[in-house]
Write an enzyme that holds these catalytic residues in place. Structure first.
Site, PDB file in Angstrom:
ATOM      1  N   LYS A   6      13.308  32.725  25.458  1.00 37.63           N
ATOM      2  CA  LYS A   6      11.969  32.179  25.726  1.00 37.63           C
ATOM      3  C   LYS A   6      11.875  31.549  27.108  1.00 37.63           C
ATOM      4  CE  LYS A   6       9.931  31.780  21.220  1.00 37.63           C
ATOM      5  NZ  LYS A   6       9.169  31.029  20.251  1.00 37.63           N
ATOM      6  N   LYS A  20      11.046  42.189  20.022  1.00 32.26           N
ATOM      7  CA  LYS A  20      10.482  41.903  18.688  1.00 32.26           C
ATOM      8  C   LYS A  20       8.971  41.700  18.776  1.00 32.26           C
ATOM      9  CE  LYS A  20      10.781  36.994  17.806  1.00 32.26           C
ATOM     10  NZ  LYS A  20      10.165  36.229  16.750  1.00 32.26           N
ATOM     11  N   LYS A  50       3.943  36.712  18.477  1.00 30.31           N
ATOM     12  CA  LYS A  50       2.577  36.189  18.586  1.00 30.31           C
ATOM     13  C   LYS A  50       2.191  35.984  20.037  1.00 30.31           C
ATOM     14  CE  LYS A  50       3.143  33.026  14.716  1.00 30.31           C
ATOM     15  NZ  LYS A  50       4.314  32.251  15.129  1.00 30.31           N
TER      16      LYS A  50
HETATM   17  N1  AQP Z   1       9.021  40.420  14.616  1.00 33.39           N
HETATM   18  C1  AQP Z   1       9.397  39.797  13.516  1.00 33.39           C
HETATM   19  N2  AQP Z   1       9.952  40.475  12.490  1.00 33.39           N
HETATM   20  C2  AQP Z   1      10.337  39.836  11.339  1.00 33.39           C
HETATM   21  N3  AQP Z   1      10.185  38.518  11.160  1.00 33.39           N
HETATM   22  C3  AQP Z   1       9.630  37.799  12.163  1.00 33.39           C
HETATM   23  N4  AQP Z   1       9.331  36.487  12.301  1.00 33.39           N
HETATM   24  C4  AQP Z   1       8.777  36.270  13.517  1.00 33.39           C
HETATM   25  N5  AQP Z   1       8.688  37.410  14.195  1.00 33.39           N
HETATM   26  C5  AQP Z   1       9.200  38.391  13.386  1.00 33.39           C
HETATM   27  C6  AQP Z   1       9.588  35.495  11.261  1.00 33.39           C
HETATM   28  O1  AQP Z   1       8.348  34.838  11.000  1.00 33.39           O
HETATM   29  C7  AQP Z   1       8.620  33.477  10.668  1.00 33.39           C
HETATM   30  C8  AQP Z   1       7.730  32.594  11.442  1.00 33.39           C
HETATM   31  O2  AQP Z   1       7.987  32.741  12.822  1.00 33.39           O
HETATM   32  P1  AQP Z   1       7.542  31.579  13.803  1.00 33.39           P
HETATM   33  O3  AQP Z   1       6.098  31.545  13.934  1.00 33.39           O
HETATM   34  O4  AQP Z   1       8.068  30.303  13.362  1.00 33.39           O
HETATM   35  O5  AQP Z   1       8.251  31.834  15.162  1.00 33.39           O
HETATM   36  P2  AQP Z   1       8.837  33.023  15.918  1.00 33.39           P
HETATM   37  O6  AQP Z   1      10.020  33.544  15.200  1.00 33.39           O
HETATM   38  O7  AQP Z   1       9.077  32.550  17.310  1.00 33.39           O
HETATM   39  O8  AQP Z   1       7.647  34.082  15.855  1.00 33.39           O
HETATM   40  P3  AQP Z   1       6.855  34.786  16.967  1.00 33.39           P
HETATM   41  O9  AQP Z   1       5.862  35.631  16.319  1.00 33.39           O
HETATM   42  O10 AQP Z   1       7.754  35.450  17.941  1.00 33.39           O
HETATM   43  O11 AQP Z   1       6.077  33.632  17.669  1.00 33.39           O
HETATM   44  P4  AQP Z   1       6.058  33.157  19.158  1.00 33.39           P
HETATM   45  O12 AQP Z   1       5.665  34.348  19.982  1.00 33.39           O
HETATM   46  O13 AQP Z   1       5.007  32.087  19.157  1.00 33.39           O
HETATM   47  O14 AQP Z   1       7.402  32.646  19.490  1.00 33.39           O
HETATM   48  C9  AQP Z   1      10.108  33.246  10.929  1.00 33.39           C
HETATM   49  O15 AQP Z   1      10.806  33.278   9.690  1.00 33.39           O
HETATM   50  C10 AQP Z   1      10.508  34.395  11.779  1.00 33.39           C
HETATM   51  O16 AQP Z   1      11.860  34.747  11.585  1.00 33.39           O
END
Ligand code: AQP
Length: 347
Positions: A124, A208, A211
């Site tokens: 990140k 991956k 969001k």
């Molecule tokens: N691509 C993914 N595939 C499977 N699981 C995923 N998770 C996130 N992306 C994927 C799972 O969703 C849960 C919540 O995630 P989060 O919002 O706490 O944070 P993150 O993992 O950082 O998700 P994002 O979508 O990538 O958000 P941003 O871009 O804001 O950092 C977790 O259980 C995660 O494993």
């Protein structure tokens, strides 16, 4: 309770699930398949707490005018996906002060070297680690506090959170050992699905689905309508070859692997079964089937989400009730933790 779900390392702790999703914009298919879908099933197996982790969200800049709405959107996604607020505890992290307080106590147990090994911070922050918030670096300790504030024994997460969960286990063990409190905190176990543990970006199978990706076409949002879901899947990157006839081929074809994984997870079958069904066909035949399946599974959730989001008062009531129930569990555990540390007032 299902016997296979008992926490074998911490049998003295009653089984309890904790997990969360950050209220950053654009909750997506990866969050649903990797996490929320499993929340829905596990709530029938053991006591469960599902949190909207807004303290985590502010480790990256958030628009104060949007944060509350984004928080309600995640709660709406939980409810629309089928989490029952009478059975499970749904609440917002910042409304239970034990999370932040326990994070500080655990900060004094965790070691710099442990955090420096966390790959998500490196991913990140990229080249800009000096400019990142201290909170982003410390994110995994807050995550450990989230789990341990409830002595949770099981944590359903996507594969990207596995390393953070290992750190939570190390912190729990170190606390128990430093304060001579054998077994005080459990060793939380990850619950990671086989087929959908990491859903990838629709335009780049090596990244991956996320969001925060600026490209809308990279992900399916849970708020997308049928037309948007269909369009995004039909435009998803593939390659010039036909559908594989052996799963072993998927290693060298990340985008195809991802689409087959999404199909498998939505249809609740294995990748092998998907490969068998579509072997040798062109993507022109596969993508419309995938789009139909995704619309079929996701549209009812989007529709329900929209209904909940149109009634913020109902969401707020659920979140307020959830916070009361969460505090009832977390505050005594926080007090016991302070007693073990030896704080004044606890002697
Ligand atoms: N691509 C993914 N595939 C499977 N699981 C995923 N998770 C996130 N992306 C994927 C799972 O969703 C849960 C919540 O995630 P989060 O919002 O706490 O944070 P993150 O993992 O950082 O998700 P994002 O979508 O990538 O958000 P941003 O871009 O804001 O950092 C977790 O259980 C995660 O494993």
């Amino acid at each position: 309770m299902n016997e296979t779900l008992a926490n074998k390392e911490s049998p003295q702790h009653s089984p309890r699930v904790f997990s969360g999703v950050q209220p950053t914009a654009n909750i997506h298919l990866g969050n649903y398949l990797g996490a929320i879908k499993r929340f829905v099933s596990v709530q029938h197996e053991m006591e469960s707490l599902f949190c909207v982790v807004d303290l985590h969200a502010i480790t990256m800049p958030q628009d104060p005018k949007k944060l509350a709405a984004q928080t309600r959107e995640i709660a709406a996604a939980y409810l629309a996906a089928g989490i029952d607020p009478e059975k499970s505890i749904i609440f917002v992290q910042s409304s239970v002060s034990a999370h932040a307080e326990l994070a500080w106590l655990l900060n004094c147990v965790a070691r710099m070297g442990w955090l420096e090994r966390m790959t998500q911070f490196k991913d990140k922050s990229g080249e800009n680690s000096e400019r990142m918030s201290v909170g982003l670096f410390d994110y995994p300790v807050l995550m450990a506090a989230d789990i341990l504030a409830y002595k949770a024994t099981h944590v359903p997460v996507g594969d990207d959170q596995k390393q953070h969960l290992e750190l939570a286990r190390d912190i729990a063990q170190r606390f128990n050992s430093d304060f001579k409190a054998k077994g005080f905190f459990p060793q939380p176990e990850p619950l990671i699905g086989a087929e959908a543990s990491r859903i990838m970006n629709l335009q780049d199978g090596t990244k991956k689905m996320s969001k925060s990706d600026a490209a809308e076409n990279s992900r399916i949002n849970l708020t997308d309508d049928a037309e948007q879901i269909s369009k995004k899947l039909k435009r998803a990157k593939t390659d010039l070859f036909p559908m594989p006839d052996d799963v072993a081929e998927l290693k060298a074809r990340p985008e195809v692997d991802n689409l087959i994984g999404i199909y498998a997870a939505l249809a609740e079958i294995t990748k092998e079964a998907v490969v068998k069904e579509f072997a040798g066909l062109g993507f022109g035949a596969f993508k419309p089937k995938l789009a139909d399946l995704a619309v079929d599974k996701l549209s009812p959730i989007s529709a329900e989400m929209r209904k909940f989001m149109a009634d913020p008062t109902q969401i707020d009531k659920i979140l307020e009730k959830g916070a009361i129930r969460a505090r009832e569990i977390a505050m005594p555990i926080l007090q016991e933790t302070k007693n073990l540390i030896g704080f004044w007032g606890a002697d």
